[in-house]
Design a protein around this motif. Structure first.
Motif, PDB file in Angstrom:
ATOM      1  N   TYR A  73      33.554  63.658  27.807  1.00  0.00           N
ATOM      2  CA  TYR A  73      32.887  65.124  27.467  1.00  0.00           C
ATOM      3  C   TYR A  73      34.298  66.054  28.293  1.00  0.00           C
ATOM      4  O   TYR A  73      33.844  66.926  27.487  1.00  0.00           O
TER       5      TYR A  73
ATOM      6  N   PHE B 193      34.624  57.224  14.104  1.00  0.00           N
ATOM      7  CA  PHE B 193      33.383  58.891  14.299  1.00  0.00           C
ATOM      8  C   PHE B 193      34.044  59.311  13.225  1.00  0.00           C
ATOM      9  O   PHE B 193      32.968  59.482  11.924  1.00  0.00           O
TER      10      PHE B 193
ATOM     11  N   CYS C 157      31.354  68.329  13.507  1.00  0.00           N
ATOM     12  CA  CYS C 157      30.745  67.379  14.346  1.00  0.00           C
ATOM     13  C   CYS C 157      31.212  66.631  15.611  1.00  0.00           C
ATOM     14  O   CYS C 157      30.384  66.541  16.034  1.00  0.00           O
TER      15      CYS C 157
ATOM     16  N   LYS D 228      28.588  65.517  18.853  1.00  0.00           N
ATOM     17  CA  LYS D 228      28.933  65.282  19.168  1.00  0.00           C
ATOM     18  C   LYS D 228      29.042  64.859  21.294  1.00  0.00           C
ATOM     19  O   LYS D 228      28.958  64.338  21.737  1.00  0.00           O
TER      20      LYS D 228
ATOM     21  N   LYS E 201      27.693  67.122  22.755  1.00  0.00           N
ATOM     22  CA  LYS E 201      26.100  67.603  22.528  1.00  0.00           C
ATOM     23  C   LYS E 201      26.748  69.364  23.247  1.00  0.00           C
ATOM     24  O   LYS E 201      26.173  69.814  23.837  1.00  0.00           O
TER      25      LYS E 201
ATOM     26  N   TYR F 235      20.672  67.016  17.510  1.00  0.00           N
ATOM     27  CA  TYR F 235      22.024  65.893  17.710  1.00  0.00           C
ATOM     28  C   TYR F 235      22.079  64.420  18.452  1.00  0.00           C
ATOM     29  O   TYR F 235      23.450  63.750  18.474  1.00  0.00           O
TER      30      TYR F 235
ATOM     31  N   ILE G 228      23.904  62.563  15.254  1.00  0.00           N
ATOM     32  CA  ILE G 228      25.333  62.513  15.807  1.00  0.00           C
ATOM     33  C   ILE G 228      25.672  61.347  16.234  1.00  0.00           C
ATOM     34  O   ILE G 228      26.493  61.048  16.813  1.00  0.00           O
ATOM     35  N   ASP G 229      25.005  61.722  17.636  1.00  0.00           N
ATOM     36  CA  ASP G 229      25.052  60.950  18.441  1.00  0.00           C
ATOM     37  C   ASP G 229      25.442  59.407  18.463  1.00  0.00           C
ATOM     38  O   ASP G 229      25.833  58.294  19.261  1.00  0.00           O
TER      39      ASP G 229
END
Length: 467
Positions: A374, A399, A418, A422, A424, A461, A464-465
């Protein structure tokens, strides 16, 4: 007598039913072959996955033309994927089928693909022998058909490839210029433009070896005359790659990166990976030159993985080439085995070297947690790096597809938003990195909730995760 007539009529009726069903099956099969040909221009991997079952069906239906057409597509797939070990096997399969059915066109094309495998293994004289064979075979056909014309053009293109492999780009350019000149035979305007669009792209790739200004000119010209409705494929990959190299030489790095990523985007969508390492190497050099270490490391790893795959493929193809030579030249059996043995030792040594390095790299990468990944993506975003979405999609390849299955009407900008969720990123962070107001970010979150039907009670969140 009446019973005999009834029996005769029944047999006629029964036979007509069988014939009707057989014709229906054959028509359905032809439609599948046609659909597969169309799919080859947009998704080569998916098209290939259908080939073996279609080839089997063609043999059951005794449709020799479709069988050879599908075998030729198999060769084209392996050629576009740089899998020369599989290419030599499939080209021999096509050669046997064309010889069995006495088909001049596919016999010539089999020789063209065999020549490509010899050229990759630096056996240039053998490659040229097969290309001369292909041209001689085509000259036997006096029909003056378009198919034969295009086959002769393919032979000229393959001659150019051999000269490129030999390190003689000027001789390669002469062959493509000869092909361009032959296009005068084409009378229909759109067909002529499509033919020259491909030739200008090929010529551009060759000029890129020694004259980038000319390469840039022909890449632009290819794009300018590209007919509407034609699918983006390896010619457009080549054009964008050449333009990327041109801007790289001029140190206009952002323009260069944009064009290289256009090439990679088409490659990823179509599955065509021919010469993809050139693009990886150029991007690695640019990112290293501009101090973007994360991106430079990313493409360095891609290069190593691709090199290892190519090395294994060349090793396997070398075995096939040597096996073929063994059948043709029994007198040179001992020499062939000696060369093969030395080649295997060299290749195995190189393979082990790359394997050990790659394994060490993978151990390090596997020890990195999700937080590190990330942070890498966020760093690209902070630097406003054009490669952010490409790197994100490599990290999370399914994704976008999963989002589009939920709502096919999602725009690319919404998918990219989005992606930020993802990672965050908070509302303030998204606003900061994308240069928009926090209120705008909140509105975008609201629209995403509506489009993806995310309940208000569910944390966006977390939702989406799980994609």
């Amino acid at each position: 007598m009446k019973n005999v007539r009834l029996a005769f009529l029944f047999i006629l009726f029964f036979n007509s039913l069988i014939y009707s069903q057989s014709q229906k099956n054959h028509d359905e099969f032809k439609n599948k072959v046609k659909a597969n040909s169309k799919l080859f221009t947009s998704d080569i991997n998916k098209a290939y996955s259908e080939l073996n079952s279609l080839i089997k069906a063609s043999r059951i239906l005794k449709d020799s033309l479709s069988e050879m057409q599908l075998l030729e597509k198999k060769c084209r797939y392996f050629y576009n994927k740089n899998l020369v070990d599989s290419l030599i096997i499939s080209s021999e399969e096509l050669h046997k089928a064309s010889d069995k059915y006495k088909n001049v066109y596919y016999e010539a094309m089999a020789n063209v693909y065999i020549a490509e495998t010899y050229s990759v293994n630096k056996l240039y004289d053998k490659a040229i022998i097969h290309l001369n064979n292909a041209y001689s075979i085509l000259k036997q056909d006096q029909s003056d058909s378009k198919k034969i014309f295009y086959a002769k053009a393919n032979v000229l293109s393959s001659f150019a490839n051999v000269y490129l492999d030999k390190g003689e780009p000027r001789n390669a350019a002469k062959k493509i210029l000869e092909e361009i000149k032959s296009g005068k035979q084409i009378k229909e305007k759109s067909e002529f433009e499509e033919f020259q669009y491909l030739n200008y792209s090929n010529l551009s790739s060759i000029y890129a070896e020694y004259n980038l200004d000319s390469a840039f000119y022909f890449a632009k010209k290819s794009i300018e005359i590209r007919p509407t409705g034609i699918s983006e494929e390896k010619s457009m990959i080549s054009n964008f790659t050449v333009i990327g190299k041109y801007y790289k030489k001029r140190k206009e790095y952002e323009k260069s990166i944009i064009n290289f990523h256009k090439a990679l985007k088409i490659s990823r969508r179509t599955g065509i990976e021919l010469n993809i390492n050139d693009t990886y190497k150029s991007l690695h050099e640019i990112y290293r030159e501009t101090g973007r270490k994360d991106s430079a490391d990313f493409y360095e790893n891609k290069i190593k993985q691709n090199d290892l795959q190519m090395l294994q493929s060349k090793y396997n193809s070398l075995q096939e080439v040597m096996n073929k030579d063994e059948e043709e030249q029994n007198k040179k059996l001992t020499l062939n085995f000696f060369i093969l043995g030395i080649s295997i030792l060299i290749v195995l040594a190189i393979s082990v070297f790359f394997y050990v390095r790659l394994k060490k790299k993978k151990v390090v990468e596997n020890n990195q947690n999700l937080h590190d990944l990330y942070q890498h993506l966020i760093a690209l975003l902070q630097n406003n790096d054009p490669g952010f979405m490409f790197a994100f999609e490599n990290a999370f390849p399914e994704f976008s597809d999963k989002l589009l299955k939920i709502n096919p009407e999602l725009q690319q900008s919404e998918i990219e938003f989005c992606a930020l969720l993802k990672l965050k990123l908070t509302t303030k962070e998204i606003a900061k990195y994308t240069f928009i107001e926090t209120r705008t970010v909140q509105n975008k979150k609201y629209r995403i909730r509506k489009k993806l039907e995310i309940p208000q009670s569910v944390d966006i969140y977390n939702w989406i995760d799980n994609i």
